[in-house]
Design a protein around this motif. Structure first.
Motif, PDB file in Angstrom:
ATOM      1  N   SER A   1       0.848  -1.188   0.000  1.00 59.46           N
ATOM      2  CA  SER A   1       0.000   0.000   0.000  1.00 59.46           C
ATOM      3  C   SER A   1       0.888   1.245   0.000  1.00 59.46           C
ATOM      4  O   SER A   1       2.108   1.168   0.192  1.00 59.46           O
ATOM      5  CB  SER A   1      -0.904  -0.002   1.229  1.00 59.46           C
ATOM      6  OG  SER A   1      -0.133   0.132   2.414  1.00 59.46           O
ATOM      7  N   ALA A   2       0.267   2.404  -0.226  1.00 57.11           N
ATOM      8  CA  ALA A   2       1.037   3.649  -0.238  1.00 57.11           C
ATOM      9  C   ALA A   2       1.719   3.871   1.109  1.00 57.11           C
ATOM     10  O   ALA A   2       2.885   4.290   1.169  1.00 57.11           O
ATOM     11  CB  ALA A   2       0.119   4.825  -0.577  1.00 57.11           C
ATOM     12  N   GLY A   3       1.009   3.570   2.198  1.00 56.70           N
ATOM     13  CA  GLY A   3       1.602   3.726   3.526  1.00 56.70           C
ATOM     14  C   GLY A   3       2.761   2.777   3.756  1.00 56.70           C
ATOM     15  O   GLY A   3       3.787   3.152   4.340  1.00 56.70           O
ATOM     16  N   GLU A   4       2.619   1.523   3.302  1.00 57.64           N
ATOM     17  CA  GLU A   4       3.689   0.540   3.472  1.00 57.64           C
ATOM     18  C   GLU A   4       4.922   0.921   2.664  1.00 57.64           C
ATOM     19  O   GLU A   4       6.060   0.713   3.102  1.00 57.64           O
ATOM     20  CB  GLU A   4       3.187  -0.844   3.071  1.00 57.64           C
ATOM     21  CG  GLU A   4       2.165  -1.421   4.045  1.00 57.64           C
ATOM     22  CD  GLU A   4       1.508  -2.686   3.537  1.00 57.64           C
ATOM     23  OE1 GLU A   4       0.910  -3.401   4.346  1.00 57.64           O
ATOM     24  OE2 GLU A   4       1.574  -2.937   2.315  1.00 57.64           O
ATOM     25  N   LYS A   5       4.701   1.505   1.469  1.00 55.93           N
ATOM     26  CA  LYS A   5       5.840   1.963   0.673  1.00 55.93           C
ATOM     27  C   LYS A   5       6.603   3.066   1.401  1.00 55.93           C
ATOM     28  O   LYS A   5       7.841   3.099   1.377  1.00 55.93           O
ATOM     29  CB  LYS A   5       5.348   2.472  -0.686  1.00 55.93           C
ATOM     30  CG  LYS A   5       4.852   1.395  -1.624  1.00 55.93           C
ATOM     31  CD  LYS A   5       4.361   2.001  -2.921  1.00 55.93           C
ATOM     32  CE  LYS A   5       3.805   0.928  -3.848  1.00 55.93           C
ATOM     33  NZ  LYS A   5       3.266   1.499  -5.106  1.00 55.93           N
ATOM     34  N   GLN A   6       5.879   3.954   2.055  1.00 59.00           N
ATOM     35  CA  GLN A   6       6.552   5.034   2.773  1.00 59.00           C
ATOM     36  C   GLN A   6       7.271   4.507   4.008  1.00 59.00           C
ATOM     37  O   GLN A   6       8.353   4.994   4.354  1.00 59.00           O
ATOM     38  CB  GLN A   6       5.530   6.106   3.150  1.00 59.00           C
ATOM     39  CG  GLN A   6       4.994   6.841   1.928  1.00 59.00           C
ATOM     40  CD  GLN A   6       4.170   8.050   2.298  1.00 59.00           C
ATOM     41  OE1 GLN A   6       4.616   8.909   3.044  1.00 59.00           O
ATOM     42  NE2 GLN A   6       2.974   8.134   1.777  1.00 59.00           N
TER      43      GLN A   6
END
Length: 637
Positions: free
Chosen positions: A529-534
């Motif tokens: 997810s976008a959060g996991e990528k960050q």
């Protein structure tokens, strides 16, 4: 330390001031364009409300352990840079103070000293913002600033510098040993090599500029594409096909309506009185049976008389005759009961058979009608949807304007891609030319200089160069292995999903990341997810800072702007308290709110709290004690 501020309050400016005070002209500041001179940047960094002869300045004060003779002492260092609206020579004035006293030696050697304490290549590991995290999270390979930090952490800069210095020494030694004619040839080759290197550096700078322009063109193209789609440009292009599809659907709908008309003209209306028809059929069967019984009654009576006459002639016993008579009487009574009742249909057998056929066929026609109606309803919905699309189609003038904007943006994007590719090829060609020229210089030296002398330095220099290359490769692999372990550990710590990830592998060529699950299978980065990528990007920066073995403060601007609540919680619990001995957070009240502040306070993780408050009237930012309207905390001693 927690510093709050709304958007536009000065958080990013504060981060830029730290970079500017530390590195001056070398500072990597996003709002300074690559093509902009340092003097122009300084001029723009003076308040527009200030007088023409006003002086602007930034100061950074920190504590660091310095060695005085044989004694280590915690010293206070204050770095001050000042400049005017028209800086003299396009530069700032630097002064460095040690324990309150101006130190000329520190001032003159500041660039070297700050490189010892916090090298510029490593600064992005300790001074970064949410945009940098976003960029690192979205790209398959790290951006140039992070690659520079990786090379610094791995120690590749030192080996590259040693290799370059060795090459300079070799060339100098060759020139010393060469005869006049050979020296002229060497000078010619070296001049060509230097020119190729200068051309490569210029082309690399041009490639960076082209890449920035391409990124802008890509953003403009995406915006133009979004506007084109939002305002119906794609519908206008598809209008002829939509018209054809609409006409086909209408023809199909008319065909189904005609089928319904045929059904309505046939037996279908009788479905409205189907219960009455069933009752009529039952009444008709009853009356027809009664008619048949009445027609047979006289024949049966005559038959019974003849049967009884025969029985009398046979002279049977009375006990034998009575049961026969009783049976016949019973049958006659049943027949008489069957013909009793009122008949009002007077239906014949042929009509009753026709009614039976109607009742048998009617359910099929009802079912067929329902199917036709369902299909017609679906067609009407499709017709309405396509009609709505056609109604939303822009006018020819608006469509041409949208198409022109999109084509222009696409053309700029394609030109940018083409120019970038040409520049990349030019860089590759120049790199190949440099290697070829270096090989030519080596061959000429071996043929005309080195074979005629016994200078030990020239003989061992190639071996040293090979040793440096091997050292760099082994150092890279060893450091990358350590970095992979750190990034894996920190990412699993932040992610709280140990079953998702087993290992992070970093490619030595471009430093891109590959994730592997517990089964040893690669995990696509797009699955995150976008959060996991960050979180992965933060773990990457955390791992780099960790293996750099430097105990330095970390300053982060807007660290949580694109994270959901669960991922924010992970950072609050794991990253902020543990990433460094000193953490400076610059945040809005929506990123770190009251609940997050209280959580950090409970852990005694906040030493000081400040608020950057911008006054639109005076166009100034004031620094206040406390974090927004939350409870004010007194600084710890």
């Amino acid at each position: 330390m927690l510093i709050g501020g709304l958007n536009g309050g000065g958080k990013t400016t504060l981060m830029d001031a730290i970079r500017l005070a530390s590195y001056g002209q070398r500072a990597q500041i996003d709002r300074r364009k690559k093509s902009q001179s340092y003097g122009d940047f300084l001029s723009q960094s003076v308040s527009t409300r200030a007088e023409d002869n006003a002086t602007a300045s930034v100061e950074l004060t920190f504590q660091h352990v310095l060695r005085f003779g044989t004694i280590d002492k915690l010293a206070e260092i204050r770095v001050q840079r000042s400049w005017s609206r028209n800086p003299k020579g396009g530069k700032d004035q630097l002064q460095v103070f040690l324990d309150g006293w101006q130190d000329e030696i520190l001032t003159k050697t500041w660039d070297e000293r700050v490189e010892d304490w916090l090298p510029l290549g490593l600064s992005n590991l300790f001074l970064f913002d949410g945009e940098q995290i976003k960029e690192l999270a979205e790209q398959d390979t790290p951006p140039a600033s992070v690659i520079e930090a990786i090379r610094a952490v791995l120690g590749l800069e030192l080996s590259d510098r040693l290799a370059a210095d060795l090459e300079i020494l070799v060339n100098r030694k060759r020139r010393e040993l060469a005869e006049n004619r050979d020296r002229q040839v060497l000078d010619s080759i070296e001049q060509r090599l230097n020119q190729q290197r200068a051309d490569l550096e210029t082309e690399q700078e041009r490639l960076e500029t082209l890449t920035e322009k391409l990124q802008t063109a890509e953003v403009n193209f995406q915006a133009a594409q979004a506007k084109f789609d939002a305002e119906g440009g794609n519908l206008a292009e598809a209008a002829p096909q939509l018209q054809q599809q609409l006409q086909r659907l209408r023809n199909e709908a008319d065909h189904h309506r005609q089928n319904l008309r045929h059904l309505a003209a046939d037996l279908l209306p009788l479905a409205l009185i189907q219960p009455l028809l069933k009752g009529t059929y039952q009444q008709g069967q009853t009356e027809l049976h009664r008619q048949q019984a009445q027609a047979a009654q006289d024949l049966i009576a005559d038959h019974d008389r003849r049967l009884l006459s025969l029985i009398e002639q046979l002279k049977l016993k009375s006990t034998q005759i009575k049961p026969i008579q009783a049976f016949l009487e019973q049958e006659n009574q049943a027949l008489a009961a069957a013909i009793t009742g009122e008949s009002w249909l007077h239906i014949d057998a042929k009509t009753l058979q026709q009614l039976a056929q109607v009742l048998q066929e009617l359910p099929n026609q009802v079912k067929l009608t329902q199917t036709q109606l369902a299909t017609l309803k679906t067609l009407d919905l499709e017709i309405s949807a396509i009609s709505a699309q056609l109604e939303a189609t822009p006018s020819p003038e608006d469509y041409e304007h949208l198409r022109s904007q999109l084509e222009t943006a696409q053309l700029h994007r394609e030109d940018g891609l083409f120019s970038q590719e040409l520049s990349r090829r030019r860089c590759t060609e120049l790199s190949q030319s440099i290697e070829a020229t270096k090989a030519e210089l080596q061959r000429y030296s071996e043929q005309h200089i080195e074979q005629h002398n016994t200078d030990h330095f020239l003989k061992v220099a190639p071996k040293v160069q090979k040793t440096l290359t091997a050292f760099r490769e082994k150092l890279t692999l060893r450091k990358l292995d350590e970095l992979e372990s750190s990034v894996t550990q920190f990412f699993r710590l932040l992610l709280h999903k140990e079953t998702l990830l087993h290992r992070v592998v970093i490619r030595a060529t471009d430093f891109s990341l590959t994730l592997y699950d517990t089964q040893g299978q690669p995990v696509s980065k797009h699955r995150l997810s976008a959060g996991e990528k960050q979180l992965l990007a933060i773990a990457f920066l955390w791992g780099l800072a960790s293996i750099s073995k430097r105990q330095l403060p970390i300053a982060i601007d807007t660290p949580l702007s694109r994270l959901d609540s669960s991922h924010r919680q992970n950072l609050l619990e794991e990253y902020f308290p543990n990433a460094s001995h000193q953490m400076i957070l610059l945040s809005t009240d929506t990123e770190i709110g009251k609940a997050e502040v209280n959580q950090l306070r409970e852990k005694s993780a906040i030493a000081r709290e400040y608020l950057l408050e911008f006054n639109s009237t005076t166009q100034q930012t004031q620094i206040k004690l406390g974090y927004f309207d939350f409870e004010v905390r007194s600084p710890k001693s």
